[in-house]
Design an enzyme around this catalytic site. Sequence first.
Site, PDB file in Angstrom:
ATOM      1  N   CYS A   1      22.597   6.907 -34.224  1.00 32.43           N
ATOM      2  CA  CYS A   1      22.904   7.719 -33.029  1.00 32.43           C
ATOM      3  C   CYS A   1      23.267   6.895 -31.790  1.00 32.43           C
ATOM      4  CB  CYS A   1      21.715   8.625 -32.709  1.00 32.43           C
ATOM      5  SG  CYS A   1      21.440   9.858 -33.989  1.00 32.43           S
TER       6      CYS A   1
HETATM    7  N1  LIG Z   1      19.632  10.173 -38.550  1.00 34.11           N
HETATM    8  C1  LIG Z   1      19.318  10.643 -37.367  1.00 34.11           C
HETATM    9  O1  LIG Z   1      18.303  10.274 -36.787  1.00 34.11           O
HETATM   10  C2  LIG Z   1      20.174  11.699 -36.675  1.00 34.11           C
HETATM   11  C3  LIG Z   1      19.623  12.402 -35.598  1.00 34.11           C
HETATM   12  C4  LIG Z   1      20.369  13.385 -34.983  1.00 34.11           C
HETATM   13  C5  LIG Z   1      21.670  13.631 -35.414  1.00 34.11           C
HETATM   14  N2  LIG Z   1      22.210  12.911 -36.446  1.00 34.11           N
HETATM   15  C6  LIG Z   1      23.568  13.242 -36.853  1.00 34.11           C
HETATM   16  O2  LIG Z   1      23.502  14.020 -38.041  1.00 34.11           O
HETATM   17  C7  LIG Z   1      24.597  13.742 -38.892  1.00 34.11           C
HETATM   18  C8  LIG Z   1      24.100  13.334 -40.263  1.00 34.11           C
HETATM   19  O3  LIG Z   1      23.376  12.123 -40.161  1.00 34.11           O
HETATM   20  P1  LIG Z   1      22.304  11.656 -41.240  1.00 34.11           P
HETATM   21  O4  LIG Z   1      21.547  10.546 -40.602  1.00 34.11           O
HETATM   22  O5  LIG Z   1      21.576  12.820 -41.789  1.00 34.11           O
HETATM   23  O6  LIG Z   1      23.279  11.062 -42.375  1.00 34.11           O
HETATM   24  P2  LIG Z   1      22.862  10.613 -43.852  1.00 34.11           P
HETATM   25  O7  LIG Z   1      23.816   9.538 -44.227  1.00 34.11           O
HETATM   26  O8  LIG Z   1      21.387  10.369 -43.937  1.00 34.11           O
HETATM   27  O9  LIG Z   1      23.150  11.900 -44.755  1.00 34.11           O
HETATM   28  C9  LIG Z   1      24.390  12.430 -44.945  1.00 34.11           C
HETATM   29  C10 LIG Z   1      24.476  13.045 -46.335  1.00 34.11           C
HETATM   30  O10 LIG Z   1      25.741  13.713 -46.419  1.00 34.11           O
HETATM   31  C11 LIG Z   1      26.282  13.501 -47.704  1.00 34.11           C
HETATM   32  N3  LIG Z   1      27.719  13.750 -47.632  1.00 34.11           N
HETATM   33  C12 LIG Z   1      28.702  12.960 -47.134  1.00 34.11           C
HETATM   34  N4  LIG Z   1      29.891  13.586 -47.214  1.00 34.11           N
HETATM   35  C13 LIG Z   1      29.674  14.798 -47.752  1.00 34.11           C
HETATM   36  C14 LIG Z   1      30.494  15.893 -48.071  1.00 34.11           C
HETATM   37  N5  LIG Z   1      31.802  15.871 -47.840  1.00 34.11           N
HETATM   38  N6  LIG Z   1      29.934  16.970 -48.643  1.00 34.11           N
HETATM   39  C15 LIG Z   1      28.600  16.999 -48.890  1.00 34.11           C
HETATM   40  N7  LIG Z   1      27.756  16.002 -48.591  1.00 34.11           N
HETATM   41  C16 LIG Z   1      28.287  14.897 -48.029  1.00 34.11           C
HETATM   42  C17 LIG Z   1      25.868  12.095 -48.060  1.00 34.11           C
HETATM   43  O11 LIG Z   1      25.898  11.886 -49.464  1.00 34.11           O
HETATM   44  C18 LIG Z   1      24.440  12.027 -47.474  1.00 34.11           C
HETATM   45  O12 LIG Z   1      23.471  12.420 -48.413  1.00 34.11           O
HETATM   46  C19 LIG Z   1      25.403  12.665 -38.178  1.00 34.11           C
HETATM   47  O13 LIG Z   1      26.423  13.273 -37.441  1.00 34.11           O
HETATM   48  C20 LIG Z   1      24.403  12.054 -37.231  1.00 34.11           C
HETATM   49  O14 LIG Z   1      25.024  11.485 -36.097  1.00 34.11           O
HETATM   50  C21 LIG Z   1      21.466  11.963 -37.101  1.00 34.11           C
END
Ligand SMILES: NC(=O)c1ccc[n+]([C@@H]2O[C@H](COP(=O)([O-])OP(=O)(O)OC[C@H]3O[C@@H](n4cnc5c(N)ncnc54)[C@H](O)[C@@H]3O)[C@@H](O)[C@H]2O)c1
Length: 428
Positions: free
Chosen positions: A274
């Site tokens: 983030c």
């Molecule tokens: N990690 C954090 O602390 C956090 C906090 C707030 C917001 N976010 C935001 O949330 C979003 C997700 O982040 P995250 O940390 O959960 O990511 P992550 O990498 O942990 O998880 C993403 C998942 O999406 C899957 N994926 C990718 N492309 C796909 C598709 N086309 N169809 C289906 N599944 C698909 C991946 O295989 C993975 O399992 C980002 O935009 C991030 O900026 C993250």
Amino acid sequence: MSIAKDLIAKAERREALFGIIGLGYVGLPLAVELAKAGFKVLGYDISQRVVDGLNAGRSHIKDVSDAELGEQVKAGRFSATTDPKRLQEPDAISICVPTPLSKFKDPDVSFIVAATEAVKASLRRGQAIILESTTYPGTTREIMLPALEATGLKVGEDFFLAFSPERVDPGNPTYQTRNTPKVVGGITPACLEVAVALYQPAIDTLVPVSTTEAAELVKLLENTFRSVNIGLVNEMAIVCDKLGVDVWEVIDAAATKPFGFMKFTPGPGVGGHCIPVDPHYLAWKMRGLNYKTRFIDLAGELNSEMPLFWVRKVGEVLNDAGRAVKGARVLVVGVAYKANIDDLRESPALDIIRLLDAQGAHVEYHDPWVKRFTEDGVERVSQPLTPELLSAVDCVMIVTDHTGLDYGLIRTHAATVVDTRNALRRKA
Ligand SMILES: NC(=O)c1ccc[n+]([C@@H]2O[C@H](COP(=O)([O-])OP(=O)(O)OC[C@H]3O[C@@H](n4cnc5c(N)ncnc54)[C@H](O)[C@@H]3O)[C@@H](O)[C@H]2O)c1
């Protein structure tokens, strides 16, 4: 009954089927929270390994225990699939896919585009689509809306589209998905009403805003606020270093002011998915509008230079001991980007190790949360924190201040310590 009213009634009765696209740090906790609230949840991910694990009740995310997940799987409230055709089943779909940066630090919205295409392929009347991924203002309206309306269905009437930024703070013992207020913005008032009703059973407080752009910007403001303030205290650490003043003493004393000051602490830089990433989404968007976001750029510069500042400190303490960095043994304690999590993404520890390596140091690490990792083609394994190791290395560098680390052992046995988090004094 109108389609919106029907969906709202289904949400109130917990009869709506929720779909979650992307079952990572954000998607999985949200899926489990919705299941706990009584919804049936269908997770969709492109990773077969993730889906198989989850269906077997094995969580790959620390914030969700196997027991918590297993309970929802057994009760039939959570299952996962890699089959995009099944996306026609859910009444509501939350999209939680990654939003990284490209090599040139531009937004990479390809995951959002891919998820939108998957939703579009089976979009039907009566579905609500909610984007959760952090992104630049305009994404929901400019990328998702035209794609979904190309099906011939009309937003706000046939289907509903909203943006609701996820605020999950991995490892936070107090605030999780349910008790963190959730901001929601809809493309139309009906979209907003439907999205709020859908999340209401699972989230204690919902915060409606007037547009998807406002909701998108809320998340970017929050993360830019952190980046800028961390940049400020990091600069203060450099200033104090030059002045020979203890920055931690200054910050702790400033924090006694009961109003008008908020405590941020300096460190080795920023990491995670983030803070180092999201502000660039806004900077990129504004560049397209001929506006330079100066605070964002400056904070980014300051924070990304901190690993170099701390590696120089290692050089100084080794020099004081009559040693060069080249050939010295340096033990990095903590490689995760923050305390008490196993996430290495954008961790400043990786930059620190790279810089020390480049200067010819022999770098080892200890991290109870990260048993091994591969970076730049090199696999590294966490070494046990023993008196022998601590006294054998030339310098110990504390990069991540995990709770439960034996700081007393470090204090007793390390010849020299570079403590980027003031952990030794705080944990004394
Ligand atoms: N990690 C954090 O602390 C956090 C906090 C707030 C917001 N976010 C935001 O949330 C979003 C997700 O982040 P995250 O940390 O959960 O990511 P992550 O990498 O942990 O998880 C993403 C998942 O999406 C899957 N994926 C990718 N492309 C796909 C598709 N086309 N169809 C289906 N599944 C698909 C991946 O295989 C993975 O399992 C980002 O935009 C991030 O900026 C993250």
